[in-house]
Write a protein that holds these residues in place. Sequence first.
Motif, PDB file in Angstrom:
ATOM      1  N   LYS B   8       2.298  -8.821   3.104  1.00 59.74           N
ATOM      2  CA  LYS B   8       2.183  -7.367   3.038  1.00 59.74           C
ATOM      3  C   LYS B   8       3.485  -6.778   3.562  1.00 59.74           C
ATOM      4  O   LYS B   8       4.050  -7.282   4.539  1.00 59.74           O
ATOM      5  CB  LYS B   8       1.017  -6.940   3.934  1.00 59.74           C
ATOM      6  CG  LYS B   8       0.373  -5.655   3.520  1.00 59.74           C
ATOM      7  CD  LYS B   8      -0.894  -5.395   4.315  1.00 59.74           C
ATOM      8  CE  LYS B   8      -1.822  -4.523   3.478  1.00 59.74           C
ATOM      9  NZ  LYS B   8      -2.955  -3.993   4.201  1.00 59.74           N
ATOM     10  N   PRO B  32       0.298   5.074   7.297  1.00 59.29           N
ATOM     11  CA  PRO B  32      -0.040   3.719   6.822  1.00 59.29           C
ATOM     12  C   PRO B  32       0.944   2.640   7.276  1.00 59.29           C
ATOM     13  O   PRO B  32       1.474   1.928   6.448  1.00 59.29           O
ATOM     14  CB  PRO B  32       0.055   3.906   5.304  1.00 59.29           C
ATOM     15  CG  PRO B  32       1.200   4.890   5.137  1.00 59.29           C
ATOM     16  CD  PRO B  32       1.264   5.722   6.389  1.00 59.29           C
ATOM     17  N   ILE B 115      -2.172  10.609   3.747  1.00 58.87           N
ATOM     18  CA  ILE B 115      -1.756   9.280   4.198  1.00 58.87           C
ATOM     19  C   ILE B 115      -1.249   8.438   3.032  1.00 58.87           C
ATOM     20  O   ILE B 115      -0.935   7.277   3.189  1.00 58.87           O
ATOM     21  CB  ILE B 115      -2.899   8.530   4.915  1.00 58.87           C
ATOM     22  CG1 ILE B 115      -4.103   8.366   3.997  1.00 58.87           C
ATOM     23  CG2 ILE B 115      -3.291   9.255   6.189  1.00 58.87           C
ATOM     24  CD1 ILE B 115      -5.124   7.401   4.554  1.00 58.87           C
ATOM     25  N   GLN B 116      -1.176   9.049   1.851  1.00 59.36           N
ATOM     26  CA  GLN B 116      -0.718   8.311   0.685  1.00 59.36           C
ATOM     27  C   GLN B 116       0.812   8.332   0.605  1.00 59.36           C
ATOM     28  O   GLN B 116       1.456   9.170   1.225  1.00 59.36           O
ATOM     29  CB  GLN B 116      -1.357   8.896  -0.583  1.00 59.36           C
ATOM     30  CG  GLN B 116      -2.890   8.808  -0.586  1.00 59.36           C
ATOM     31  CD  GLN B 116      -3.399   7.377  -0.470  1.00 59.36           C
ATOM     32  OE1 GLN B 116      -2.845   6.468  -1.078  1.00 59.36           O
ATOM     33  NE2 GLN B 116      -4.425   7.163   0.340  1.00 59.36           N
ATOM     34  N   PRO B 117       1.392   7.416  -0.157  1.00 64.97           N
ATOM     35  CA  PRO B 117       2.849   7.248  -0.152  1.00 64.97           C
ATOM     36  C   PRO B 117       3.605   8.493  -0.618  1.00 64.97           C
ATOM     37  O   PRO B 117       3.158   9.188  -1.525  1.00 64.97           O
ATOM     38  CB  PRO B 117       3.068   6.094  -1.133  1.00 64.97           C
ATOM     39  CG  PRO B 117       1.826   6.030  -1.955  1.00 64.97           C
ATOM     40  CD  PRO B 117       0.725   6.457  -1.049  1.00 64.97           C
ATOM     41  N   GLY B 171       4.109   4.341   1.842  1.00 65.68           N
ATOM     42  CA  GLY B 171       2.806   3.691   1.894  1.00 65.68           C
ATOM     43  C   GLY B 171       2.654   2.544   0.905  1.00 65.68           C
ATOM     44  O   GLY B 171       2.002   1.546   1.199  1.00 65.68           O
ATOM     45  N   VAL B 172       3.273   2.661  -0.269  1.00 70.48           N
ATOM     46  CA  VAL B 172       3.167   1.587  -1.259  1.00 70.48           C
ATOM     47  C   VAL B 172       3.863   0.327  -0.737  1.00 70.48           C
ATOM     48  O   VAL B 172       3.289  -0.757  -0.705  1.00 70.48           O
ATOM     49  CB  VAL B 172       3.782   2.000  -2.615  1.00 70.48           C
ATOM     50  CG1 VAL B 172       3.909   0.795  -3.541  1.00 70.48           C
ATOM     51  CG2 VAL B 172       2.932   3.075  -3.271  1.00 70.48           C
ATOM     52  N   GLN B 175       1.965  -1.277   2.170  1.00 68.59           N
ATOM     53  CA  GLN B 175       0.637  -1.835   1.916  1.00 68.59           C
ATOM     54  C   GLN B 175       0.647  -2.958   0.884  1.00 68.59           C
ATOM     55  O   GLN B 175      -0.297  -3.741   0.817  1.00 68.59           O
ATOM     56  CB  GLN B 175      -0.317  -0.733   1.434  1.00 68.59           C
ATOM     57  CG  GLN B 175      -0.572   0.353   2.467  1.00 68.59           C
ATOM     58  CD  GLN B 175      -1.320  -0.166   3.679  1.00 68.59           C
ATOM     59  OE1 GLN B 175      -2.188  -1.014   3.560  1.00 68.59           O
ATOM     60  NE2 GLN B 175      -0.963   0.326   4.852  1.00 68.59           N
ATOM     61  N   MET B 176       1.656  -3.013   0.026  1.00 69.56           N
ATOM     62  CA  MET B 176       1.599  -3.985  -1.064  1.00 69.56           C
ATOM     63  C   MET B 176       1.941  -5.394  -0.584  1.00 69.56           C
ATOM     64  O   MET B 176       2.637  -5.576   0.398  1.00 69.56           O
ATOM     65  CB  MET B 176       2.537  -3.586  -2.207  1.00 69.56           C
ATOM     66  CG  MET B 176       3.997  -3.792  -1.906  1.00 69.56           C
ATOM     67  SD  MET B 176       5.058  -3.126  -3.210  1.00 69.56           S
ATOM     68  CE  MET B 176       4.664  -4.225  -4.541  1.00 69.56           C
TER      69      MET B 176
ATOM     70  N   TRP C  35       0.372  -7.175  -5.270  1.00 73.46           N
ATOM     71  CA  TRP C  35      -1.012  -6.794  -4.964  1.00 73.46           C
ATOM     72  C   TRP C  35      -0.956  -5.563  -4.088  1.00 73.46           C
ATOM     73  O   TRP C  35      -0.195  -5.531  -3.123  1.00 73.46           O
ATOM     74  CB  TRP C  35      -1.686  -7.948  -4.206  1.00 73.46           C
ATOM     75  CG  TRP C  35      -3.068  -7.672  -3.668  1.00 73.46           C
ATOM     76  CD1 TRP C  35      -4.245  -7.889  -4.301  1.00 73.46           C
ATOM     77  CD2 TRP C  35      -3.407  -7.145  -2.372  1.00 73.46           C
ATOM     78  NE1 TRP C  35      -5.299  -7.535  -3.486  1.00 73.46           N
ATOM     79  CE2 TRP C  35      -4.816  -7.070  -2.303  1.00 73.46           C
ATOM     80  CE3 TRP C  35      -2.654  -6.717  -1.268  1.00 73.46           C
ATOM     81  CZ2 TRP C  35      -5.492  -6.592  -1.173  1.00 73.46           C
ATOM     82  CZ3 TRP C  35      -3.331  -6.240  -0.140  1.00 73.46           C
ATOM     83  CH2 TRP C  35      -4.733  -6.188  -0.109  1.00 73.46           C
ATOM     84  N   ILE C  36      -1.682  -4.545  -4.457  1.00 77.26           N
ATOM     85  CA  ILE C  36      -1.717  -3.378  -3.569  1.00 77.26           C
ATOM     86  C   ILE C  36      -3.124  -2.798  -3.545  1.00 77.26           C
ATOM     87  O   ILE C  36      -3.738  -2.590  -4.583  1.00 77.26           O
ATOM     88  CB  ILE C  36      -0.659  -2.312  -3.954  1.00 77.26           C
ATOM     89  CG1 ILE C  36      -0.700  -1.154  -2.949  1.00 77.26           C
ATOM     90  CG2 ILE C  36      -0.828  -1.789  -5.371  1.00 77.26           C
ATOM     91  CD1 ILE C  36       0.502  -0.249  -3.001  1.00 77.26           C
ATOM     92  N   PRO C  37      -3.632  -2.583  -2.352  1.00 77.82           N
ATOM     93  CA  PRO C  37      -4.985  -2.018  -2.229  1.00 77.82           C
ATOM     94  C   PRO C  37      -4.921  -0.496  -2.259  1.00 77.82           C
ATOM     95  O   PRO C  37      -3.895   0.094  -1.909  1.00 77.82           O
ATOM     96  CB  PRO C  37      -5.411  -2.480  -0.838  1.00 77.82           C
ATOM     97  CG  PRO C  37      -4.127  -2.482  -0.046  1.00 77.82           C
ATOM     98  CD  PRO C  37      -3.025  -2.851  -1.030  1.00 77.82           C
ATOM     99  N   TYR C  39      -5.855   2.468  -0.112  1.00 79.24           N
ATOM    100  CA  TYR C  39      -6.093   2.444   1.332  1.00 79.24           C
ATOM    101  C   TYR C  39      -6.486   3.827   1.818  1.00 79.24           C
ATOM    102  O   TYR C  39      -6.375   4.809   1.097  1.00 79.24           O
ATOM    103  CB  TYR C  39      -4.865   1.924   2.075  1.00 79.24           C
ATOM    104  CG  TYR C  39      -3.627   2.786   1.951  1.00 79.24           C
ATOM    105  CD1 TYR C  39      -2.687   2.527   0.962  1.00 79.24           C
ATOM    106  CD2 TYR C  39      -3.392   3.837   2.828  1.00 79.24           C
ATOM    107  CE1 TYR C  39      -1.546   3.295   0.846  1.00 79.24           C
ATOM    108  CE2 TYR C  39      -2.249   4.616   2.724  1.00 79.24           C
ATOM    109  CZ  TYR C  39      -1.329   4.343   1.732  1.00 79.24           C
ATOM    110  OH  TYR C  39      -0.209   5.111   1.639  1.00 79.24           O
ATOM    111  N   ILE C  63       1.819  -0.245  -8.975  1.00 81.16           N
ATOM    112  CA  ILE C  63       0.606   0.558  -9.115  1.00 81.16           C
ATOM    113  C   ILE C  63       0.199   0.589 -10.577  1.00 81.16           C
ATOM    114  O   ILE C  63       0.984   0.950 -11.447  1.00 81.16           O
ATOM    115  CB  ILE C  63       0.840   1.982  -8.573  1.00 81.16           C
ATOM    116  CG1 ILE C  63       1.021   1.880  -7.068  1.00 81.16           C
ATOM    117  CG2 ILE C  63      -0.328   2.895  -8.922  1.00 81.16           C
ATOM    118  CD1 ILE C  63       1.453   3.147  -6.438  1.00 81.16           C
TER     119      ILE C  63
END
Lengths: 251, 356, 179
Positions: B8, B32, B115-117, B171-172, B175-176, C35-37, C39, C63
Motif C-alpha cells: 500500500k 487518508p 477525505i477523498q483524493p 488519497g489514491v 491507499q492503492m 489494487w485500490i479500495p 475508503y 481507478i
Amino acid sequence: MKQVYAVPKALQPRATHYCPGCTHGIAHKLVAEAIDELGVRDRTVGVAPVGCAVFAYDYFDCDFQQASHGRAPAVATGIRRALPDAVVFAYQGDGDLASIGAAEIVHAAMRGERITVIFINNAIYGMTGGQMAPTTLVGQKTTTSPAGRKLEHAGSPIRIAEMLSTIPGAAYVARVALSSPAHVARAKRAIRKAFDTQLAGAGFSLVECLSTCPTNWGMAPIEAMTWLEENMIPYYPLGEFRTPEGGASNG
Amino acid sequence: MAERKLFKGNEAVAEAAVRAGCRFFFGYPITPQNEIPEYMSRRLPEVGGVFLQAESEVAAINMVYGAAGAGVRVMTSSSSPGISLKQEGISYIAGAELPCLIVNMVRGGPGLGGIQPAQSDYFQAVKGGGHGDYHCIVFAPASVQEMVDLTMHAFDVAEKYRMPVMMLGDGVLGQMMEPVVFPDPAPRDLPTPDWATNGARDGRATRLINSIYIKPDDLLRHNHKLQAKFKQAQVDEVRCETVNTEDADIVLVAYGTSARVCRSAMDRARSEGLRVGLVRPITVSPFPYQVIADVARTARAFLAVEMSMGQMVEDVKLGALGAAPVHFYGTPGGIVPTAAAIVEEARKIAKAEVGK
Amino acid sequence: MAEELTIAGFGGQGVMVIGQLLSYAGMHEGKNVSWIPAYGPEMRGGTANCSVVISAEPIGSPIVTEPTTAIVMNRPSMDRFEPMLRPGGLLIYNSSLIDRKPERSDIRVIAVPAVDIARELGSDRVANMCVLGAYLAATHVVASESVAECLKEVLPARRHNLIPLNIEAINRGAQLVEA
C-alpha cells in the motif's frame, strides 16, 4: 584571596538585554549554576521560547534551539527522543507556556517527558509590550485590560503548577519566587531538584518562577518585588506540588 | 533483483523511510494517511527508532524541528488540514535550515473538506505555505514504486540543501497497492551533521538552531542565502517525465494521480488518431519550467489536468510564457478525473487549436 | 489489453480479499497490477468495493470507471456497477443473494449461487472464493494455481488451516463455468 562569586560556566560572561530589575537574569543564573554543579554543560541542549527570553541562547553557554511560540516542550521532546543522553531544558514565559503552548506543556507532562521546564510567571506579556497574560491577576491593569482584568470577562488566572501536579507523568513540580535572597535560595534548590529529577529518569519536571516585570508593571524594581510578594504569592502559593518521592511541601 | 512485493502506498513510504535511515517519526492521526503512523509505530521500535503520536500536528512538526536540530533523520506525515496546522513549524524549519521529510496525502478542501483524493494543496506546497520567503523541495510521485524511490532520495536532498522536503501524494497513492521493489541501499554511515545541537562535547563551540535574525541586514543576508539554495536546487534537482511530446499537438501536463489518468487518456487519444503527449513533473518545486518552455515550441496547446480548481496550471503558463495556449481541466472535491473526460477535452482543444 | 475489475459487496463478504488475491497472483506472474479500495465512510456504510487492474502494460489510472469485469456480491452492488460495465464486459454475480437478473444484453453474464455452494462445502465464508473460481475459469487472467499460491500471503496466519477449503471453493466455482 577567596573567590566569593563567579559567573557560572554555563553562562556567557556578558550583559543581557533584559530590563533593569527583571528577574530573568536571576533565573538564568540559577539554571546555569545547576548545570555547572551537575557537570552536564557539554550534553545540555536548551530550548528558547518566544517572549523576552527569545535570546536566552545569547546568554547560556550550551547548545540551544529556538522554538516557535508555545512549542518549546514539543521541540524539547524531539531533542529528548533523538538524544537519550542529553540534558534538555525549556525556558518559557507565561504567554508562551500557559496560553498558546498550553497543549504542549500538558502533553509533555502527560508523557512524563524527561525534560526540565523553567516557567517564568510574571503575570504579563513582556516582549510585546505589557498585554494581559493568562496569569494576569484579577484587577491587574495591562495594555489589553486597561481597566484591570475582569473575572466575568477573562476568568481567573491559571495556576499552572497546581494543574500540572495532577498529571501522573509530572515527577517534580514546584513554584518559587525570585523576589528576595531567601526566595532565590529556595528557587535554586528547586531548579537543581528539577534537573536531578530529569537525570534520575523520573519524568517531567517544572519549576514555576514568580517573576517581576517592572517595565510593563510600571513600577520601580524594588516596588515590583514588593508587589510580587503582596499580590502574586497569595494567589500563587509557593512550594513543591509534586516530588519524585511523593508528597508536597510549602516553600 | 530484489523481490517484488505488493505494498500500500502509505506503508511503502514508511518502509522506504526506514530503509533510508529515518529513525524518528512524529505525527497525529488523520485520514487518508493513517497507515503511515500505524506502520511506523510497529516498525520503528524494531530498528531502535522512535515513533511518537503527538498531541497535535502543531506539536508533531515542532518535535520534528527538535529532532532534526539534534541531527537525526526524521519525518512526519499528515493530510491537508493537518498540513495547514504544520505550516508554522515548516516555516521555522525552513528558516532554521533543518532537513526533514513531510508527507502530505492530500484530501479535498477547503476547511474540513472531504477525505477523498485531491490535489488542491499545490499552492500551499510549492509556493511556500507558511509565512516568509522560503520554498520546500516538493516531490510528486505517481506510483507506489516512485513513492519508495523518492522517499529514499528525499532525505539525501533535504540534508544536501538543509531544507524541508515534502512528498505530495494523495488519497489514491496512499491507499492503492502496487508491486514495489525496495532497493537495498548499501549500508552507509549517516554522520551527525556539524551543525547539530547534540551537546557541546570535547570543548567544541556551542551551536544554535534558530530562525530569528532581529537585525534587518542579517535577515536580508539570511533570505538571500535561502534563495540561493533554492536556485541551486532549480538547477540540480528538477525531475520531469515526458512521453510522446515530440510530435504532440496537445500536451497534457499533470502530476501524481492525475498524471496516471492522463497517461490512460493519452493512449486512448492516440488510438483515435489524436496526437497527444504528456509532461509529468516529478518535482513540482522546483517546477520544470524549462521542459514546458521547450515543449511549447512544438506543441499546439497544453492541457493542464488537476484534481483541483487550477493551481499547477499557473506554473504551466509561466513555463509556456505565451508560446502556446494553456487550457485547464480540473476535478475538485475528491473526484478523480476520468480518461474519457480528458480525451473529450483534448478533442475539443484539438478542434479549436489545430483547426486554426 | 488491461483487465479492469470492480469487485463489490457487503463488508464481510470478502471482496477486498478477492482483489488482493488477484493482485498478488498477477504480480507473481510478472504482470503489472494495482489494487485500490474505496475508503472512508463509504466502506463504513455496509458496502465495500475495490478496483483491480491487471495488465502487461504499465497501468495508467488505478481507478476503474468502466470495468471490463464486475464481480458483485449483493444487490446494491449489482444496481450500481452493472450500468458501468464496458459493452462486451463480464458480469459475475452472487445469485444466491441477488434477487434480480441483469438487465443489459450487451454483456456476458455468469450467475454463481455462491452462498449455496459455500454452504455445501460447510462454510458461508468461502462464497467469495466460488465467484473468484468462476471468474478465473471464465477469463484466465491469472492462473488459479497462482491464486492458490497467494492464499498464504493474503489470509492471516490463523486462517491458513482453511486454505484447502478455499481452494475447493475456487474449484467448485470454476466447474460451474467449465461445465
